[in-house]
Design an enzyme around this catalytic site. Structure first.
Site, mmCIF file in Angstrom:
data_model
loop_
_atom_site.group_PDB
_atom_site.id
_atom_site.type_symbol
_atom_site.label_atom_id
_atom_site.label_comp_id
_atom_site.label_asym_id
_atom_site.label_seq_id
_atom_site.Cartn_x
_atom_site.Cartn_y
_atom_site.Cartn_z
ATOM 1 N N SER A 63 -17.880 17.878 48.169
ATOM 2 C CA SER A 63 -18.008 17.739 46.719
ATOM 3 C C SER A 63 -18.337 16.315 46.292
ATOM 4 O O SER A 63 -19.026 16.115 45.281
ATOM 5 C CB SER A 63 -16.733 18.224 46.021
ATOM 6 O OG SER A 63 -15.594 17.569 46.546
ATOM 7 N N HIS A 98 -14.759 12.644 43.448
ATOM 8 C CA HIS A 98 -15.785 13.135 42.528
ATOM 9 C C HIS A 98 -16.344 11.996 41.683
ATOM 10 O O HIS A 98 -17.563 11.842 41.544
ATOM 11 C CB HIS A 98 -15.194 14.214 41.614
ATOM 12 C CG HIS A 98 -14.861 15.481 42.324
ATOM 13 N ND1 HIS A 98 -14.203 16.535 41.712
ATOM 14 C CD2 HIS A 98 -15.091 15.883 43.593
ATOM 15 C CE1 HIS A 98 -14.049 17.518 42.572
ATOM 16 N NE2 HIS A 98 -14.582 17.144 43.721
#
Length: 281
Positions: free
Chosen positions: A175, A226
């Site tokens: 991610s 992230h």
């Protein structure tokens, strides 16, 4: 005319057919276009969009399957199907999970690279690979395949470096790398402007909002990774440029190749060490 003059090659920069005896490409001016370092199958192969996307997904899938088989979770697998599809922490640590525990306790600095290819379950890898499959064609179209690789590989690594300094104990997943592509897309939309750029920017802002909400609602999400990936993607997009401003050149290809080689070395080291640990057990 000797054999060298008769042989033809593709220029690794512009892709046009030229004589192997050319000192510089007559079309784009690249020096020594026929040299083995500049004209090899690996560099040329990175330009195939579908093959490139498929290769990234395949490597993630292969590492995920290996993580399931390396150190199986045990009899609990037969009771809960979801558990059966979740690798044990022994497998994930052996294959290069990252964070303060792997790095500070075991000196696994290379894990900031390998963790990008590890996943904690079937839903985890499917979610990340679907997201990658959706965003990567846009980045390839606007930045080119080589810059996409730089953004994906270097951006994911940077995201995990940020999460390490933020104190995240242990973390895995693609991610951060996917967020790096999203960050590059944000930069592109804002920088390009116009109707098309604004449409891209609005669409990707929606994705960022979804990631933010997801990170707040779901426990154990590495929001630092992230955020680091988003920042890295925007910075890499700024530094490398996009096609409408700067066409991909040999420097981009060389950096992409370096990222691929470094990632390959880290993965081979991690997989080899994990297999050795399994045999020695």
């Amino acid at each position: 005319m000797n054999q060298e003059k008769k042989r033809a090659v593709l220029c690794p920069n512009c892709g046009r057919l030229i004589s192997a005896s050319e000192k510089t490409c007559p079309h784009c001016g690249l020096s020594s276009p026929a040299s083995p370092w500049k004209n090899n199958r690996l560099i040329r192969g990175l330009k195939d969009e579908s093959g490139l996307i498929g290769a990234v997904i395949a490597i993630n899938a292969a590492i995920y399957i290996m993580s399931l088989l390396l150190f199986p979770r045990g009899i609990g697998m037969a009771i809960n199907p979801l558990t059966m599809l979740s690798p044990s922490w022994n497998s994930l640590m052996a294959l290069g999970a990252t964070g303060t525990i792997p790095i500070d306790r075991f000196g696994m600095w290379w894990s900031v690279i390998t963790a990008n290819f590890l996943h904690g379950g079937i839903l985890h890898i499917v979610f990340n690979m679907v997201a990658f499959r959706q965003i990567s064609p846009l980045i390839i179209r606007e930045f080119g395949p080589y810059r996409m690789l730089i953004i994906y590989l270097a951006g994911g690594t940077f995201g995990f470096i940020i999460s390490y300094f933020a104190g995240v104990k242990i973390t895995i997943g693609a991610s951060a790398a996917v967020c790096s592509l999203i960050g590059a897309g944000l930069f592109y939309g804002k920088s390009r402007g116009g109707v098309y750029g604004q449409a891209i920017f609005r669409q990707i802002v929606g994705w960022v909002g979804g990631i933010f909400v997801f990170g707040l609602l779901v426990p154990n999400i590495n929001n630092w990774g992230h955020a680091g990936g988003l920042l890295a993607g925007a910075l890499l997009g700024l530094l490398t440029g996009y096609n409408e401003k700067v066409k991909e050149n040999f420097a981009h290809k060389a950096v992409a190749l370096a990222c691929v080689v470094l990632t390959g070395i880290a993965l081979i080291y991690a997989v080899g060490g994990a297999i050795f640990a399994r045999i020695a057990q």
